[in-house]
Design an enzyme around this catalytic site. Sequence first.
Site, PDB file in Angstrom:
ATOM      1  CG  ASN A 114       0.034   0.093   2.371  1.00 30.60           C
ATOM      2  OD1 ASN A 114       0.538   0.938   2.480  1.00 30.60           O
ATOM      3  ND2 ASN A 114       0.230  -1.360   2.717  1.00 30.60           N
ATOM      4  CE1 TYR A 115       0.406   4.039  -4.765  1.00 28.13           C
ATOM      5  CE2 TYR A 115      -1.806   4.214  -4.065  1.00 28.13           C
ATOM      6  CZ  TYR A 115      -0.610   3.556  -5.522  1.00 28.13           C
ATOM      7  OH  TYR A 115      -1.011   3.995  -6.519  1.00 28.13           O
TER       8      TYR A 115
END
Length: 400
Positions: free
Chosen positions: A209-210
Amino acid sequence: MLKGKHIILGITGGIAAYKAAMLARLLVKAGAEVQPIMTPSAREFITPLTLSTLTGKPVITEFFTANTGEWHSHVDLGLWADAMVIAPATACTLAKMACGVADNMLVTTYLSARCPVFAAPAMDLDMWAHPTTARNIAALKGDGVAIIEPAAGELASHLTGKGRMEEPEKIAATLADYFRKGTQLSGKKVLITAGPTHEMIDPVRFIGNYSSGKMGFALAEECAARGAEVVLVTGPVALKSNSDRIRRVDVVSACDMLAACEKEFEDCDMAILCAAVADYRPEVKADKKLKREGREELDLRLVRNPDIAATLGAKKGDRLLVGFALETDSEHENALRKIKNKNLDWIVLNSLRDPEAGFGKDTNKVTILSASGKEEAFPAKSKREVAADIIDSVFGKGIN
Ligand code: CTP
């Protein structure tokens, strides 16, 4: 709190420079050793003689003393200082600090300083409101500089607005407060999780994920600055931590993170679970790179990852547990449910609907909720300031 502390007082060229004399006097009276550094233009506003008389130390402006050829070591000064305060800080010096333009003794010492740095800006209202100044202030806050916001009032230009340097008494009180906070968490061990986790599909691909890890790292720096021993269990991020009170444990997957946390949690007083842990992982990790040839489709079967917060929550005893909730909708409801399900004491809620919150940003906008029903919403701030708000909420603003 200031007794015996080594403080560098940086003075730059603005009309508020005359107030630096009052600040020097207050710091010296409180028992601090004060080393003034003036920029060349500061000397146009106030004489070095005033500052050297008040502090009992020769004022430094240049890298070399004319005639004697003596060199002033900015590195030694940076190491000597327990704190550095730049008051007044002009728009020009703030810009130089933000960009690392080390063309005078003051900015060079700032770049060499390992201690916390405070800046009390002073300038005309339009200069303060200019987007360039706002950008530089945001960059400095992101670098950990504590900005002592200017007050509003009549300015030297006779215009009225924000830009007047904060009063010397308040600046001295901010420094005293900092030294008081520096011992707030001493003797406490704090476990912090940060960053994303990577769940491997094969040796070269993962589900992730970011999350940048910035919030967790800011929390680690803040806890360390308040005297805690910090264990920072972090997923893969491109960040460095500066404090020698932070022990970093690098992990990749949620399962690795859980194993590291369970080991460290034993003798912790508090855990702050800031990591964006992947909820699922591939059931099987291929040993070799998966090949495309002969495959029109690829099914990946995912299995649930352990919930680190809930696992620690189930055995937390009298330890404090703080979780995060990044939501897109039904924010409050979800945050309260997570407090209950994971046995948290506090949860820090941020919403992806707020443009100042979310992955990779330098700012965050949070609401902090407690299991006992307390709730406080904060405006958008730098992640380091948010970290300070979180610790203040959990431990109370009354220090010690
Ligand atoms: N958390 C955790 N382990 C997980 C998932 C989450 O420790 N496997 C922690 C996070 O670090 C955070 C809190 O639990 O402090 C909430 O994380 P979040 O992802 O918002 O919650 P989930 O329980 O995964 O719920 P959902 O993704 O369904 O919103």
